[in-house]
Scaffold this motif. Structure first.
Motif, PDB file in Angstrom:
ATOM      1  N   PRO A   1       0.782  -1.244   0.000  1.00 28.80           N
ATOM      2  CA  PRO A   1       0.000   0.000   0.000  1.00 28.80           C
ATOM      3  C   PRO A   1       0.809   1.288   0.000  1.00 28.80           C
ATOM      4  O   PRO A   1       0.300   2.305  -0.456  1.00 28.80           O
TER       5      PRO A   1
ATOM      6  N   TYR B   1       7.594  -6.747   3.070  1.00 26.16           N
ATOM      7  CA  TYR B   1       6.909  -6.669   4.371  1.00 26.16           C
ATOM      8  C   TYR B   1       5.426  -6.374   4.180  1.00 26.16           C
ATOM      9  O   TYR B   1       4.561  -7.020   4.788  1.00 26.16           O
TER      10      TYR B   1
ATOM     11  N   ARG C   1       1.627  -8.907   4.559  1.00 27.41           N
ATOM     12  CA  ARG C   1       0.469  -8.563   5.381  1.00 27.41           C
ATOM     13  C   ARG C   1      -0.755  -8.257   4.519  1.00 27.41           C
ATOM     14  O   ARG C   1      -1.870  -8.690   4.831  1.00 27.41           O
ATOM     15  N   THR C   2      -0.530  -7.544   3.434  1.00 29.18           N
ATOM     16  CA  THR C   2      -1.658  -7.135   2.591  1.00 29.18           C
ATOM     17  C   THR C   2      -2.311  -8.330   1.899  1.00 29.18           C
ATOM     18  O   THR C   2      -3.525  -8.353   1.696  1.00 29.18           O
TER      19      THR C   2
ATOM     20  N   TYR D   1      10.079  -6.095  11.777  1.00 27.26           N
ATOM     21  CA  TYR D   1       9.397  -4.796  11.812  1.00 27.26           C
ATOM     22  C   TYR D   1      10.408  -3.657  11.861  1.00 27.26           C
ATOM     23  O   TYR D   1      10.258  -2.645  11.164  1.00 27.26           O
TER      24      TYR D   1
ATOM     25  N   TYR E   1      11.716  -2.903   8.497  1.00 25.59           N
ATOM     26  CA  TYR E   1      10.698  -2.205   7.697  1.00 25.59           C
ATOM     27  C   TYR E   1      10.615  -0.727   8.085  1.00 25.59           C
ATOM     28  O   TYR E   1      10.635   0.164   7.221  1.00 25.59           O
TER      29      TYR E   1
ATOM     30  N   LEU F   1      -4.715 -11.791   9.518  1.00 22.94           N
ATOM     31  CA  LEU F   1      -3.668 -11.567  10.523  1.00 22.94           C
ATOM     32  C   LEU F   1      -4.194 -11.886  11.923  1.00 22.94           C
ATOM     33  O   LEU F   1      -3.490 -12.491  12.738  1.00 22.94           O
TER      34      LEU F   1
ATOM     35  N   LEU G   1       0.494   2.073   8.266  1.00 22.53           N
ATOM     36  CA  LEU G   1       1.294   1.053   8.928  1.00 22.53           C
ATOM     37  C   LEU G   1       0.576  -0.289   8.948  1.00 22.53           C
ATOM     38  O   LEU G   1       1.215  -1.341   8.893  1.00 22.53           O
TER      39      LEU G   1
ATOM     40  N   SER H   1      -2.225  -2.665   7.101  1.00 24.63           N
ATOM     41  CA  SER H   1      -2.813  -2.750   5.757  1.00 24.63           C
ATOM     42  C   SER H   1      -4.331  -2.613   5.790  1.00 24.63           C
ATOM     43  O   SER H   1      -5.023  -3.279   6.555  1.00 24.63           O
TER      44      SER H   1
ATOM     45  N   PHE I   1      -0.773  -4.348  18.764  1.00 23.61           N
ATOM     46  CA  PHE I   1       0.213  -3.754  17.848  1.00 23.61           C
ATOM     47  C   PHE I   1       1.296  -4.759  17.497  1.00 23.61           C
ATOM     48  O   PHE I   1       1.662  -4.944  16.335  1.00 23.61           O
TER      49      PHE I   1
ATOM     50  N   LEU J   1       0.045  -7.577  15.158  1.00 23.32           N
ATOM     51  CA  LEU J   1      -0.219  -7.226  13.758  1.00 23.32           C
ATOM     52  C   LEU J   1       1.037  -6.847  12.994  1.00 23.32           C
ATOM     53  O   LEU J   1       1.090  -7.000  11.777  1.00 23.32           O
ATOM     54  N   THR J   2       2.030  -6.322  13.676  1.00 26.78           N
ATOM     55  CA  THR J   2       3.224  -5.836  12.982  1.00 26.78           C
ATOM     56  C   THR J   2       4.415  -6.771  13.145  1.00 26.78           C
ATOM     57  O   THR J   2       5.385  -6.648  12.428  1.00 26.78           O
ATOM     58  N   GLN J   3       4.333  -7.703  14.078  1.00 29.45           N
ATOM     59  CA  GLN J   3       5.486  -8.505  14.488  1.00 29.45           C
ATOM     60  C   GLN J   3       6.637  -7.638  14.990  1.00 29.45           C
ATOM     61  O   GLN J   3       7.811  -7.996  14.868  1.00 29.45           O
TER      62      GLN J   3
ATOM     63  N   ASP K   1       5.487   4.665  16.902  1.00 28.79           N
ATOM     64  CA  ASP K   1       4.364   3.998  17.579  1.00 28.79           C
ATOM     65  C   ASP K   1       4.825   3.224  18.815  1.00 28.79           C
ATOM     66  O   ASP K   1       4.166   3.242  19.867  1.00 28.79           O
ATOM     67  N   GLU K   2       5.946   2.529  18.686  1.00 27.83           N
ATOM     68  CA  GLU K   2       6.420   1.729  19.823  1.00 27.83           C
ATOM     69  C   GLU K   2       6.779   2.626  21.006  1.00 27.83           C
ATOM     70  O   GLU K   2       6.469   2.309  22.158  1.00 27.83           O
TER      71      GLU K   2
END
Lengths: 430, 430
Positions: free
Chosen positions: A204, A298, A302-303, A331, A334, B112, B193, B195, B223, B226-228, B416-417
């Motif tokens: 995306p 990455y 997910r997408t 992550y 990425y 996911l 971030l 998808s 979080f 979903l993002t690993q 975000d983290e």
């Protein structure tokens, strides 16, 4: 093998622009379905060899209204098979493991085209999910060569004059590369400028909708139709236009065909009045290729998580490898790639503000490779795509074997109108 | 009218975190469907009043596998009704004029979540196409007040302990505002971030997927799932953390409830060791609200072009007005707004690099307004959303009527983290 000159033979009708056709409609010299009929005849003749289409409209459309100043009235259009339609099937290049006879809602693009009077001829061949597994399409300039991918059918259909306009998407190099290989204009607008609603996502933050045409004027007309931007003027003479020459990456030499194409393009630009000079970009820009690969993998993992869960057993090995690579991408890696991208987006904006109007760069590593089992390397497109910059393939050069080799003009984000205006000025002088 | 204390009555089971439930599964103290059953009972009890659900699963799911360290094993989840599912209907808040009994492919998010062992409880009420026409949902703290929108059902379902986790989207203020009104944590990650594949688009350069929970730890767990990303640590003591106080826009005073909520949050932050001070941002930032409106309208008109063509006669007047406004928005105006946004994205990155770790800002103009015919004003969210920044609503304060009033913590893109780590540290001290 069919020679280039036999395979793409032009006639007077093929050479018209969208604007010329609109004018002939207004003068009542053409009917609103004339172009459609001519394209159907061309497709009947050529499709057995080129195989650009995944699906063709089964009936002649209603004649579009001539009232209202629609700018694409009666223009037959091809849509890459990842662009969803209500009344035509979509199979996302999967050869059937994922397929719908028709989606609930058309892609946004389809409604915008319909509002402008365009006629959807059908769905053009895409690689599998717009990644690297080739479809059936052949390069119309030499049927034993790839047309490039992933927007294979759209580039080939336009090159072969089956339709004057076709749409594709670019995530790595899926518009610019096939445009280069097929010898057509291919335009990837600024990232995020044309809505992808109803278009299958892959990555995306990279996926961008764009289009192919045989005339720069048609690229420009389509841009205006979709954005409601003002008409884009032809820049009269390129005096004062600064063009920086820089491939991305700069540390991988292109083949001699591409070198020649760049030299030729630089000459054309200079003859039109532009100043062309090497653009020094620091080595960080060369790392963008690797960052693009990380971001793409990455995000794709997910997408396409649902498609992989549902159809992974049917997917081609290249797509599986991409998704598995993305699943294994940390992550932190990425995020690092996204942050480097943001820094260089800012930096390149400064370059465009201070040093150059456009960048001239290789579109592909040479002419279309022989064989149909791969679609060529998007190397020289990955970095520009990651930066979200508008890119335009110029079909100015053919190599010794008569195969086209494109180059691209690149502008800063949101400078699409300026890019197209300069390109129109250039093409007046070629 | 049902009082707050009766309407959201907690028991021990309600208070558990996702991690605590995972631990109890490992110790064999809970079964993998226990939380599901408890949530179903809560929904049976409360749904007639709260009306958070557009659709509820008709059967109990297969017990998720306990093998493999899935971090959301057995966690019941609500999905905003614009997130597509294969085995449940989606109606995009349209009350039926656009509806599918099941999509061809699940949204990426659904796969996911499934990989992590989560259980989809159903689809939560959305406003029409995630814009302003309200659905049926009521605020569980006072059933005569709006829960906010557009992710109305997800915020209300979590607030009412019907599910511990629910997903929504934010284009203007559709996560942070209902989280504020409903008194839950609401997290909008960095733009792009998570998808959005399979989620209805409204404004592609703004739409962001996020989620609601009653525990900051659960926001963080989700979080990571979903993002690993790595597990996000609790920041031990906020000593050295710099928090700048600034509403966006800064020139519209919030109501006294929001003022009080901000004062209270600042006190909590300072008690935890952070330094809180007014952040001077120049007046250009205040223009972001208007730019957000321009971008949203222009993009919505194009992104929903097919829906408008197909169902415009059934659409609510607010949505029609938005699309018509977007159709009338000049391209040049849209591009100007996008360019101003890019400049301020760069500028705010410098602010975060040099001056502050986080910004503390109003989430909403006050507590949830009375009445169910509107969903409140996203004013204080528009600018942050346009900048693509991660935002977290903190439910720290209730007004004199017992209604929650949130505040938001905002970080730079891709931080975000860090944002969640600081918030976890803060909540240890509250």
């Amino acid at each position: 093998m069919i020679s280039r000159h036999r395979s793409i033979q032009l006639n007077r009708q093929d050479a018209r622009t969208i604007a010329a056709f609109q004018a002939s409609l207004r003068r009542d010299e053409s009917g609103p379905l004339d172009w459609w009929q001519a394209c159907r005849e061309r497709i009947d003749l050529r499709e057995p060899e080129v195989q650009a289409w995944e699906y063709l409209a089964t009936s002649t459309p209603e004649p579009p209204s001539l009232v209202g100043g629609h700018s694409l009235c009666g223009v037959p259009v091809g849509l890459k098979d990842i662009i969803e339609t209500r009344d035509m099937p979509t199979s996302w290049g999967t050869r059937g493991y994922l397929k719908t006879p028709g989606s609930l809602v058309d892609a946004a693009l389809v409604a915008l085209l319909d509002q402008q009077g365009a006629l959807i001829m059908g769905k053009t061949v895409s690689t599998e999910m717009a990644f690297f597994t080739p479809g059936k399409t052949r390069n119309p300039h030499d049927l034993t060569h790839t047309p490039g991918g992933s927007s294979s059918g759209s580039a080939a259909a336009v090159a072969d004059r089956m339709v004057p306009l076709a749409f594709g998407t670019q995530t790595a190099g899926s518009i610019i590369r096939p445009a280069s290989y097929c010898g057509v204009f291919g335009f990837k607008p600024t990232f995020d400028l044309i809505s992808l609603a109803g278009v299958k996502s892959f990555s995306p933050s990279l996926d961008t909708l764009g289009w192919f045409a045989n005339h720069i004027e048609d690229i420009s007309t389509t841009f205006t139709a979709l954005t409601q931007a003002r008409d884009i003027p032809v820049l009269e003479g390129l005096s004062g236009v600064r063009v920086g020459l820089r491939n991305l990456p700069g540390d991988v030499p292109p083949g001699s065909d591409t070198e020649q194409a760049l030299v030729h393009a630089a000459e054309c630009l200079e003859q039109a009045g532009a100043k062309v000079f090497p653009l020094p970009l620091d080595r960080r820009y060369d790392t963008l290729v690797e960052h693009q690969k990380i971001v793409m993998a990455y995000e794709a993992a997910r997408t396409l998580a649902s498609e992989y869960q549902m159809c992974g057993h049917s997917m081609g090995e290249k797509l599986i490898a991409q998704i598995e690579q993305g699943r294994a991408t940390p992550y932190a890696s990425y995020i690092n790639s996204r942050q480097v991208t943001e820094e260089l987006k800012q930096a390149i904006t400064t370059v465009f503000a201070e040093d150059v109007d456009l960048i001239l760069a290789a579109s592909s590593m040479g002419a279309a490779p022989a064989g149909l089992d791969a679609t060529g390397d998007p190397l020289y497109c990955r970095g520009w795509t990651l930066l979200g910059l508008p890119c335009l393939n110029l079909p100015l050069y053919h190599n010794g074997q008569g195969l086209p080799v494109g180059v691209q003009l690149v502008a800063d984000r949101f400078q699409d109108e300026r890019l197209l205006s300069i390109a129109r000025g250039l093409m007046e002088n070629v």
